[in-house]
Write a protein that holds these residues in place. Sequence first.
Motif, short mmCIF file in Angstrom:
data_model
loop_
_atom_site.label_atom_id
_atom_site.label_comp_id
_atom_site.label_asym_id
_atom_site.label_seq_id
_atom_site.Cartn_x
_atom_site.Cartn_y
_atom_site.Cartn_z
N ARG A 1 -15.89 -11.24 -8.53
CA ARG A 1 -15.58 -12.28 -7.55
C ARG A 1 -14.11 -12.17 -7.20
N TYR A 2 -13.82 -12.09 -5.91
CA TYR A 2 -12.46 -11.82 -5.48
C TYR A 2 -11.52 -12.97 -5.82
N GLN A 3 -10.35 -12.61 -6.32
CA GLN A 3 -9.28 -13.56 -6.59
C GLN A 3 -8.11 -13.25 -5.66
N ASP A 4 -7.62 -14.25 -4.96
CA ASP A 4 -6.48 -14.04 -4.07
C ASP A 4 -5.33 -13.40 -4.84
N GLY A 5 -4.70 -12.44 -4.19
CA GLY A 5 -3.58 -11.76 -4.82
C GLY A 5 -3.97 -10.53 -5.61
N SER A 6 -5.28 -10.21 -5.65
CA SER A 6 -5.74 -9.06 -6.44
C SER A 6 -5.36 -7.73 -5.81
N ILE A 7 -5.22 -7.71 -4.49
CA ILE A 7 -4.91 -6.45 -3.81
C ILE A 7 -3.40 -6.29 -3.77
N THR A 8 -2.92 -5.41 -4.61
CA THR A 8 -1.48 -5.19 -4.77
C THR A 8 -1.18 -3.70 -4.57
N PRO A 9 0.11 -3.34 -4.41
CA PRO A 9 0.45 -1.92 -4.35
C PRO A 9 -0.04 -1.15 -5.58
N GLU A 10 -0.05 -1.81 -6.72
CA GLU A 10 -0.51 -1.16 -7.95
C GLU A 10 -2.01 -0.84 -7.87
N LEU A 11 -2.79 -1.78 -7.33
CA LEU A 11 -4.22 -1.52 -7.19
C LEU A 11 -4.45 -0.38 -6.19
N LEU A 12 -3.71 -0.39 -5.09
CA LEU A 12 -3.85 0.68 -4.11
C LEU A 12 -3.52 2.04 -4.73
N ARG A 13 -2.51 2.06 -5.56
CA ARG A 13 -2.14 3.32 -6.24
C ARG A 13 -3.26 3.77 -7.16
N GLU A 14 -3.85 2.82 -7.85
CA GLU A 14 -4.97 3.13 -8.75
C GLU A 14 -6.15 3.69 -7.96
N VAL B 1 -15.35 -13.26 1.10
CA VAL B 1 -15.36 -11.91 0.52
C VAL B 1 -14.57 -10.97 1.42
N PRO B 2 -13.53 -10.30 0.89
CA PRO B 2 -12.80 -9.32 1.69
C PRO B 2 -13.69 -8.10 1.95
N VAL B 3 -13.62 -7.58 3.17
CA VAL B 3 -14.48 -6.47 3.58
C VAL B 3 -13.65 -5.38 4.24
N VAL B 4 -13.83 -4.16 3.76
CA VAL B 4 -13.30 -2.99 4.47
C VAL B 4 -14.50 -2.33 5.15
N GLY B 5 -14.45 -2.28 6.47
CA GLY B 5 -15.48 -1.57 7.23
C GLY B 5 -14.92 -0.24 7.69
N MET B 6 -15.72 0.83 7.56
CA MET B 6 -15.27 2.16 7.96
C MET B 6 -16.37 2.86 8.74
N THR B 7 -15.96 3.70 9.70
CA THR B 7 -16.94 4.43 10.52
C THR B 7 -17.07 5.89 10.12
N LEU B 8 -16.04 6.45 9.50
CA LEU B 8 -16.02 7.88 9.18
C LEU B 8 -16.25 8.73 10.42
N ARG B 9 -15.71 8.31 11.55
CA ARG B 9 -15.93 9.12 12.77
C ARG B 9 -15.23 10.48 12.63
N TYR B 10 -14.16 10.55 11.83
CA TYR B 10 -13.57 11.83 11.44
C TYR B 10 -13.78 11.94 9.94
N ASP B 11 -14.87 12.57 9.56
CA ASP B 11 -15.29 12.57 8.16
C ASP B 11 -14.55 13.65 7.39
N ARG B 12 -13.27 13.34 7.11
CA ARG B 12 -12.45 14.22 6.28
C ARG B 12 -11.86 13.39 5.15
N ILE B 13 -11.58 14.05 4.05
CA ILE B 13 -11.09 13.34 2.87
C ILE B 13 -9.78 12.62 3.15
N ASP B 14 -8.83 13.31 3.83
CA ASP B 14 -7.54 12.67 4.06
C ASP B 14 -7.67 11.45 4.96
N ASN B 15 -8.53 11.55 5.99
CA ASN B 15 -8.76 10.40 6.87
C ASN B 15 -9.35 9.22 6.10
N PHE B 16 -10.34 9.53 5.25
CA PHE B 16 -11.00 8.46 4.50
C PHE B 16 -10.00 7.69 3.65
#
Length: 405
Positions: free
Chosen positions: A213-226, A273-288
Amino acid sequence: MTTVRLRPVKSAPEYDAALARIEALMEIEGRSEAETDELEVLAALVEIYEDAEFPMSVPSPIEAIKFRMEQLEMSQSDLVPVLGSRPKVSEILNGKRPLTLKMIRALHEHLHIPAELLIKEGRALPEKPLIDVDKFPIREIAKRGWISATNAADRAEEVLHGLIQCAGGRNALPQALLRQGGARENAKTDVHALQAWCLHVLCQARQMGLEGRYQDGSITPELLREIARLSQFEAGPKLAKEKLAQYGIALVVAAHLPKTYLDGAALRTCDGVPVVGMTLRYDRIDNFWFCLLHELAHLGRHFSVDADAFIDDLQLRDRDHAVDDDREREADEWAQEALIPQADWTTHPARSAPSVANVVSLARAVGVSPVIVAGRIRHERKNYRLLSKFMGSNQVRPLLMEGAQ
Protein backbone atom coordinates in the motif's frame (compact mmCIF):
# COMPACT_ATOMS: atom_id res chain seq x y z
CA MET A 1 -77.11 6.55 6.07
CA THR A 2 -74.64 3.91 7.34
CA THR A 3 -71.27 5.26 8.44
CA VAL A 4 -68.13 3.31 7.49
CA ARG A 5 -65.67 3.09 10.34
CA LEU A 6 -62.47 4.77 9.20
CA ARG A 7 -59.64 2.29 9.13
CA PRO A 8 -57.20 0.96 6.51
CA VAL A 9 -58.90 -0.85 3.63
CA LYS A 10 -57.47 -4.37 3.59
CA SER A 11 -59.93 -6.56 1.69
CA ALA A 12 -62.22 -6.56 -1.30
CA PRO A 13 -65.43 -6.32 0.83
CA GLU A 14 -63.98 -3.37 2.75
CA TYR A 15 -62.98 -1.77 -0.56
CA ASP A 16 -66.51 -2.19 -1.96
CA ALA A 17 -68.05 -0.76 1.22
CA ALA A 18 -65.69 2.22 1.11
CA LEU A 19 -66.57 2.91 -2.52
CA ALA A 20 -70.27 2.75 -1.71
CA ARG A 21 -69.80 5.17 1.18
CA ILE A 22 -67.79 7.57 -1.03
CA GLU A 23 -70.55 7.52 -3.66
CA ALA A 24 -73.17 8.20 -1.01
CA LEU A 25 -71.18 11.08 0.48
CA MET A 26 -70.68 12.66 -2.93
CA GLU A 27 -74.44 12.72 -3.53
CA ILE A 28 -75.08 14.72 -0.37
CA GLU A 29 -75.79 18.35 -1.07
CA GLY A 30 -74.40 20.74 1.51
CA ARG A 31 -72.18 18.19 3.21
CA SER A 32 -71.19 18.98 6.74
CA GLU A 33 -67.56 19.52 7.66
CA ALA A 34 -67.45 16.07 9.29
CA GLU A 35 -68.84 14.44 6.13
CA THR A 36 -66.32 16.28 3.94
CA ASP A 37 -63.47 15.12 6.18
CA GLU A 38 -64.80 11.58 6.04
CA LEU A 39 -64.93 11.70 2.22
CA GLU A 40 -61.35 12.90 1.96
CA VAL A 41 -60.02 10.28 4.37
CA LEU A 42 -61.93 7.46 2.64
CA ALA A 43 -60.65 8.56 -0.76
CA ALA A 44 -57.07 8.45 0.56
CA LEU A 45 -57.56 4.98 2.07
CA VAL A 46 -59.07 3.68 -1.18
CA GLU A 47 -56.18 5.11 -3.18
CA ILE A 48 -53.65 3.35 -0.93
CA TYR A 49 -55.52 0.05 -1.39
CA GLU A 50 -55.72 0.48 -5.17
CA ASP A 51 -52.00 1.29 -5.45
CA ALA A 52 -51.20 -1.94 -3.63
CA GLU A 53 -53.77 -4.22 -5.27
CA PHE A 54 -54.04 -2.76 -8.77
CA PRO A 55 -50.65 -1.26 -9.60
CA MET A 56 -50.50 0.45 -12.94
CA SER A 57 -48.21 -1.41 -15.31
CA VAL A 58 -45.30 0.65 -16.58
CA PRO A 59 -45.27 0.74 -20.36
CA SER A 60 -42.36 -0.87 -22.12
CA PRO A 61 -39.93 1.45 -23.91
CA ILE A 62 -41.47 0.48 -27.26
CA GLU A 63 -45.00 1.14 -25.96
CA ALA A 64 -43.86 4.53 -24.62
CA ILE A 65 -42.37 5.48 -27.99
CA LYS A 66 -45.45 4.36 -29.95
CA PHE A 67 -47.79 6.17 -27.56
CA ARG A 68 -45.80 9.38 -27.95
CA MET A 69 -45.78 8.95 -31.73
CA GLU A 70 -49.58 8.71 -31.68
CA GLN A 71 -49.82 11.84 -29.55
CA LEU A 72 -47.59 13.78 -31.93
CA GLU A 73 -49.05 12.13 -35.05
CA MET A 74 -45.59 10.96 -36.08
CA SER A 75 -44.76 8.27 -38.64
CA GLN A 76 -41.76 5.95 -38.54
CA SER A 77 -39.96 8.15 -41.05
CA ASP A 78 -40.30 11.06 -38.60
CA LEU A 79 -38.11 9.09 -36.16
CA VAL A 80 -35.21 8.72 -38.60
CA PRO A 81 -33.55 12.06 -37.63
CA VAL A 82 -33.89 11.06 -33.97
CA LEU A 83 -32.71 7.43 -34.10
CA GLY A 84 -30.35 7.46 -37.05
CA SER A 85 -31.75 5.48 -39.98
CA ARG A 86 -34.92 3.87 -41.30
CA PRO A 87 -33.70 0.29 -40.63
CA LYS A 88 -32.82 1.22 -37.02
CA VAL A 89 -36.27 2.74 -36.47
CA SER A 90 -37.94 -0.39 -37.83
CA GLU A 91 -35.80 -2.75 -35.76
CA ILE A 92 -36.37 -0.75 -32.58
CA LEU A 93 -40.14 -0.52 -32.97
CA ASN A 94 -40.26 -4.27 -33.71
CA GLY A 95 -38.21 -5.08 -30.64
CA LYS A 96 -35.26 -6.44 -32.64
CA ARG A 97 -32.72 -3.80 -31.58
CA PRO A 98 -32.16 -2.44 -28.04
CA LEU A 99 -32.11 1.27 -27.39
CA THR A 100 -28.67 2.76 -26.78
CA LEU A 101 -28.01 5.59 -24.34
CA LYS A 102 -27.51 7.91 -27.31
CA MET A 103 -30.95 6.97 -28.65
CA ILE A 104 -32.55 7.34 -25.22
CA ARG A 105 -31.10 10.82 -24.86
CA ALA A 106 -32.38 11.76 -28.31
CA LEU A 107 -35.90 10.45 -27.58
CA HIS A 108 -35.92 12.23 -24.24
CA GLU A 109 -34.68 15.51 -25.71
CA HIS A 110 -36.74 15.57 -28.91
CA LEU A 111 -39.92 13.67 -28.00
CA HIS A 112 -39.87 14.50 -24.25
CA ILE A 113 -40.40 10.88 -23.26
CA PRO A 114 -39.35 10.40 -19.60
CA ALA A 115 -35.94 8.73 -19.63
CA GLU A 116 -36.93 6.28 -16.88
CA LEU A 117 -39.56 4.79 -19.24
CA LEU A 118 -36.87 4.08 -21.82
CA ILE A 119 -34.21 2.60 -19.54
CA LYS A 120 -34.37 -0.97 -18.36
CA GLU A 121 -35.72 -1.36 -14.83
CA GLY A 122 -36.54 2.35 -14.67
CA ARG A 123 -33.03 3.42 -13.72
CA ALA A 124 -31.98 7.03 -13.98
CA LEU A 125 -30.27 8.25 -17.13
CA PRO A 126 -26.51 8.43 -16.45
CA GLU A 127 -24.86 11.80 -16.62
CA LYS A 128 -23.51 12.58 -20.05
CA PRO A 129 -19.73 11.93 -20.14
CA LEU A 130 -17.45 14.96 -20.11
CA ILE A 131 -15.61 13.29 -23.00
CA ASP A 132 -16.84 13.73 -26.59
CA VAL A 133 -18.39 10.33 -27.32
CA ASP A 134 -18.54 10.90 -31.07
CA LYS A 135 -14.76 11.45 -31.27
CA PHE A 136 -13.77 8.68 -28.87
CA PRO A 137 -11.82 5.87 -30.66
CA ILE A 138 -14.34 3.14 -29.84
CA ARG A 139 -13.51 0.90 -32.82
CA GLU A 140 -9.76 1.01 -32.17
CA ILE A 141 -9.96 0.10 -28.49
CA ALA A 142 -12.51 -2.61 -29.27
CA LYS A 143 -10.11 -4.06 -31.85
CA ARG A 144 -7.42 -4.19 -29.16
CA GLY A 145 -9.68 -6.01 -26.74
CA TRP A 146 -9.72 -3.17 -24.20
CA ILE A 147 -13.54 -3.24 -24.30
CA SER A 148 -16.20 -5.68 -25.45
CA ALA A 149 -16.30 -5.53 -29.25
CA THR A 150 -19.95 -6.58 -29.62
CA ASN A 151 -21.76 -3.70 -31.37
CA ALA A 152 -19.25 -1.34 -29.75
CA ALA A 153 -19.79 1.46 -32.27
CA ASP A 154 -23.57 1.41 -31.78
CA ARG A 155 -23.17 1.35 -28.00
CA ALA A 156 -20.48 4.04 -27.86
CA GLU A 157 -21.84 5.87 -24.82
CA GLU A 158 -22.45 2.66 -22.87
CA VAL A 159 -18.94 1.45 -23.71
CA LEU A 160 -17.40 4.76 -22.66
CA HIS A 161 -19.48 4.82 -19.48
CA GLY A 162 -18.26 1.30 -18.62
CA LEU A 163 -14.62 2.24 -19.23
CA ILE A 164 -14.98 5.36 -17.10
CA GLN A 165 -16.53 3.33 -14.28
CA CYS A 166 -13.71 0.79 -14.51
CA ALA A 167 -11.18 3.63 -14.30
CA GLY A 168 -12.86 4.93 -11.14
CA GLY A 169 -15.86 7.01 -12.15
CA ARG A 170 -16.72 10.34 -13.68
CA ASN A 171 -13.89 12.19 -11.92
CA ALA A 172 -11.24 9.52 -12.49
CA LEU A 173 -9.70 11.19 -15.52
CA PRO A 174 -7.47 14.11 -14.49
CA GLN A 175 -8.69 17.50 -15.68
CA ALA A 176 -5.54 17.96 -17.76
CA LEU A 177 -6.73 15.15 -20.01
CA LEU A 178 -10.03 16.87 -20.74
CA ARG A 179 -8.15 19.55 -22.64
CA GLN A 180 -5.21 19.53 -25.01
CA GLY A 181 -1.71 20.73 -24.35
CA GLY A 182 0.99 19.84 -21.84
CA ALA A 183 4.66 20.35 -21.16
CA ARG A 184 5.76 17.29 -23.11
CA GLU A 185 2.56 16.47 -24.92
CA ASN A 186 2.90 16.57 -28.68
CA ALA A 187 0.82 19.36 -30.25
CA LYS A 188 -0.42 16.86 -32.85
CA THR A 189 -1.87 14.58 -30.18
CA ASP A 190 -5.44 13.36 -30.62
CA VAL A 191 -6.73 14.23 -27.16
CA HIS A 192 -9.60 11.71 -27.44
CA ALA A 193 -7.17 8.85 -28.16
CA LEU A 194 -5.03 10.04 -25.25
CA GLN A 195 -8.08 9.99 -22.98
CA ALA A 196 -8.89 6.44 -24.10
CA TRP A 197 -5.35 5.25 -23.38
CA CYS A 198 -5.28 6.86 -19.93
CA LEU A 199 -8.69 5.44 -19.00
CA HIS A 200 -7.49 1.97 -20.01
CA VAL A 201 -4.28 2.36 -17.97
CA LEU A 202 -6.21 3.54 -14.90
CA CYS A 203 -8.67 0.68 -15.32
CA GLN A 204 -5.84 -1.86 -15.51
CA ALA A 205 -4.10 -0.32 -12.52
CA ARG A 206 -7.21 -0.60 -10.35
CA GLN A 207 -7.49 -4.30 -11.21
CA MET A 208 -3.91 -5.12 -10.26
CA GLY A 209 -3.33 -6.94 -7.03
CA LEU A 210 -0.53 -4.78 -5.65
CA GLU A 211 1.46 -6.34 -2.85
CA GLY A 212 1.91 -3.15 -0.86
CA ARG A 213 0.00 0.00 0.00
CA TYR A 214 1.57 3.25 -1.12
CA GLN A 215 2.86 5.63 1.52
CA ASP A 216 3.42 9.27 0.58
CA GLY A 217 7.10 10.06 0.37
CA SER A 218 8.10 6.51 -0.61
CA ILE A 219 9.42 7.55 -4.03
CA THR A 220 12.83 9.02 -3.32
CA PRO A 221 16.11 9.36 -5.25
CA GLU A 222 17.32 6.35 -3.27
CA LEU A 223 14.41 4.21 -4.45
CA LEU A 224 14.99 5.32 -8.04
CA ARG A 225 18.64 4.34 -7.72
CA GLU A 226 17.61 0.95 -6.38
CA ILE A 227 15.23 0.47 -9.30
CA ALA A 228 17.91 1.55 -11.79
CA ARG A 229 20.28 -1.17 -10.57
CA LEU A 230 17.76 -3.80 -11.67
CA SER A 231 18.69 -2.91 -15.26
CA GLN A 232 21.74 -5.14 -14.83
CA PHE A 233 19.48 -8.19 -15.01
CA GLU A 234 17.92 -9.58 -18.18
CA ALA A 235 14.55 -9.75 -16.41
CA GLY A 236 15.09 -6.27 -14.96
CA PRO A 237 11.85 -4.69 -16.27
CA LYS A 238 9.78 -7.49 -14.73
CA LEU A 239 11.73 -7.23 -11.47
CA ALA A 240 11.09 -3.47 -11.45
CA LYS A 241 7.35 -4.00 -11.86
CA GLU A 242 7.36 -6.46 -8.95
CA LYS A 243 9.47 -4.11 -6.81
CA LEU A 244 7.13 -1.19 -7.43
CA ALA A 245 4.12 -3.37 -6.59
CA GLN A 246 5.67 -3.94 -3.16
CA TYR A 247 5.52 -0.17 -2.66
CA GLY A 248 1.91 0.02 -3.87
CA ILE A 249 2.89 1.55 -7.24
CA ALA A 250 1.31 0.19 -10.43
CA LEU A 251 3.29 -0.18 -13.65
CA VAL A 252 0.96 -0.66 -16.64
CA VAL A 253 2.14 -1.21 -20.20
CA ALA A 254 -0.34 -0.52 -23.00
CA ALA A 255 0.60 0.16 -26.60
CA HIS A 256 0.01 3.74 -27.73
CA LEU A 257 -3.03 4.57 -29.83
CA PRO A 258 -2.67 6.28 -33.23
CA LYS A 259 -1.88 9.99 -32.97
CA THR A 260 -0.89 9.91 -29.30
CA TYR A 261 2.92 10.24 -29.72
CA LEU A 262 3.22 8.89 -26.23
CA ASP A 263 6.04 7.25 -24.27
CA GLY A 264 4.80 7.38 -20.71
CA ALA A 265 2.53 8.98 -18.16
CA ALA A 266 2.40 9.54 -14.42
CA LEU A 267 -1.12 9.20 -13.02
CA ARG A 268 -2.97 8.42 -9.83
CA THR A 269 -6.12 6.39 -9.49
CA CYS A 270 -9.10 7.81 -7.61
CA ASP A 271 -8.05 5.42 -4.81
CA GLY A 272 -4.68 7.21 -4.50
CA VAL A 273 -2.58 4.52 -6.19
CA PRO A 274 0.38 6.00 -8.11
CA VAL A 275 0.51 4.69 -11.69
CA VAL A 276 3.27 4.67 -14.27
CA GLY A 277 1.80 4.06 -17.70
CA MET A 278 4.16 3.14 -20.55
CA THR A 279 3.67 2.45 -24.25
CA LEU A 280 7.07 1.00 -25.21
CA ARG A 281 6.63 2.57 -28.65
CA TYR A 282 10.45 2.47 -28.82
CA ASP A 283 11.04 -0.90 -27.23
CA ARG A 284 14.68 -0.54 -26.23
CA ILE A 285 16.22 -1.10 -22.82
CA ASP A 286 17.62 2.42 -22.48
CA ASN A 287 14.28 4.00 -23.42
CA PHE A 288 12.41 1.81 -20.95
CA TRP A 289 14.59 2.64 -17.96
CA PHE A 290 14.78 6.37 -18.58
CA CYS A 291 11.02 6.64 -19.16
CA LEU A 292 10.22 4.54 -16.08
CA LEU A 293 12.42 6.61 -13.82
CA HIS A 294 11.24 9.89 -15.35
CA GLU A 295 7.60 9.05 -14.56
CA LEU A 296 8.52 7.80 -11.08
CA ALA A 297 10.30 11.11 -10.51
CA HIS A 298 7.08 12.94 -11.37
CA LEU A 299 5.16 10.79 -8.88
CA GLY A 300 7.72 11.30 -6.15
CA ARG A 301 8.62 14.92 -6.75
CA HIS A 302 5.54 16.62 -8.18
CA PHE A 303 2.41 14.81 -7.08
CA SER A 304 0.09 15.84 -4.31
CA VAL A 305 -3.53 14.87 -3.67
CA ASP A 306 -4.66 17.38 -6.30
CA ALA A 307 -1.85 16.78 -8.80
CA ASP A 308 -2.69 16.48 -12.46
CA ALA A 309 -1.39 13.90 -14.88
CA PHE A 310 2.00 14.11 -16.56
CA ILE A 311 1.94 13.01 -20.19
CA ASP A 312 5.30 12.57 -21.89
CA ASP A 313 6.54 12.41 -25.45
CA LEU A 314 10.21 12.01 -24.57
CA GLN A 315 11.31 12.95 -28.08
CA LEU A 316 10.48 16.50 -27.00
CA ARG A 317 13.51 16.35 -24.69
CA ASP A 318 15.54 17.36 -27.74
CA ARG A 319 13.71 20.63 -28.30
CA ASP A 320 14.67 24.02 -26.89
CA HIS A 321 14.58 23.50 -23.12
CA ALA A 322 13.53 27.12 -22.64
CA VAL A 323 9.97 26.01 -23.40
CA ASP A 324 10.11 23.02 -21.04
CA ASP A 325 8.17 22.89 -17.81
CA ASP A 326 10.50 23.09 -14.81
CA ARG A 327 8.95 19.88 -13.53
CA GLU A 328 10.01 18.04 -16.71
CA ARG A 329 13.63 19.15 -16.24
CA GLU A 330 13.48 18.10 -12.60
CA ALA A 331 12.14 14.66 -13.56
CA ASP A 332 14.95 14.33 -16.13
CA GLU A 333 17.50 15.18 -13.43
CA TRP A 334 16.20 12.56 -11.01
CA ALA A 335 16.09 9.92 -13.74
CA GLN A 336 19.59 10.67 -15.01
CA GLU A 337 21.05 10.79 -11.51
CA ALA A 338 19.46 7.44 -10.66
CA LEU A 339 20.84 5.79 -13.79
CA ILE A 340 24.31 7.38 -13.90
CA PRO A 341 25.19 9.73 -11.03
CA GLN A 342 26.50 13.02 -12.37
CA ALA A 343 29.75 12.75 -10.44
CA ASP A 344 30.56 9.46 -12.21
CA TRP A 345 29.37 10.75 -15.57
CA THR A 346 31.58 13.83 -15.57
CA THR A 347 34.75 12.08 -14.40
CA HIS A 348 34.69 8.76 -16.27
CA PRO A 349 36.52 8.54 -19.63
CA ALA A 350 33.48 6.90 -21.26
CA ARG A 351 31.96 10.33 -21.80
CA SER A 352 34.84 11.68 -23.87
CA ALA A 353 36.14 8.38 -25.22
CA PRO A 354 33.07 6.17 -25.77
CA SER A 355 34.79 2.87 -26.47
CA VAL A 356 33.14 -0.45 -25.74
CA ALA A 357 35.57 -1.03 -22.88
CA ASN A 358 34.85 2.37 -21.33
CA VAL A 359 31.09 1.87 -21.63
CA VAL A 360 31.30 -1.47 -19.84
CA SER A 361 33.63 0.01 -17.23
CA LEU A 362 31.27 2.86 -16.37
CA ALA A 363 28.27 0.54 -16.32
CA ARG A 364 30.00 -1.71 -13.80
CA ALA A 365 31.09 1.23 -11.70
CA VAL A 366 27.56 2.61 -11.29
CA GLY A 367 25.74 -0.75 -11.34
CA VAL A 368 23.56 -0.47 -14.44
CA SER A 369 23.28 -2.16 -17.83
CA PRO A 370 25.88 -1.06 -20.39
CA VAL A 371 22.94 -0.20 -22.63
CA ILE A 372 22.08 2.64 -20.23
CA VAL A 373 25.55 4.16 -20.62
CA ALA A 374 25.56 3.68 -24.39
CA GLY A 375 22.10 5.20 -24.65
CA ARG A 376 23.10 8.33 -22.77
CA ILE A 377 26.23 8.80 -24.87
CA ARG A 378 24.20 8.42 -28.08
CA HIS A 379 21.59 10.88 -26.83
CA GLU A 380 24.04 13.55 -25.73
CA ARG A 381 26.08 13.30 -28.92
CA LYS A 382 22.95 13.02 -31.11
CA ASN A 383 24.76 10.19 -32.88
CA TYR A 384 22.47 7.18 -32.99
CA ARG A 385 24.85 5.07 -35.03
CA LEU A 386 27.40 5.15 -32.23
CA LEU A 387 27.70 2.04 -30.02
CA SER A 388 24.91 0.36 -31.97
CA LYS A 389 26.17 -3.08 -30.91
CA PHE A 390 24.69 -2.42 -27.47
CA MET A 391 21.26 -1.57 -28.81
CA GLY A 392 18.45 -3.95 -29.60
CA SER A 393 14.71 -3.86 -30.07
CA ASN A 394 11.70 -5.75 -28.73
CA GLN A 395 13.56 -6.55 -25.54
CA VAL A 396 11.14 -5.25 -22.90
CA ARG A 397 7.68 -6.01 -24.24
CA PRO A 398 8.07 -9.81 -24.01
CA LEU A 399 8.79 -9.37 -20.29
CA LEU A 400 5.75 -7.17 -19.68
CA MET A 401 3.22 -8.58 -22.12
CA GLU A 402 0.25 -8.40 -19.75
CA GLY A 403 -1.77 -5.28 -20.65
CA ALA A 404 0.51 -4.50 -23.59
CA GLN A 405 -2.00 -4.99 -26.43
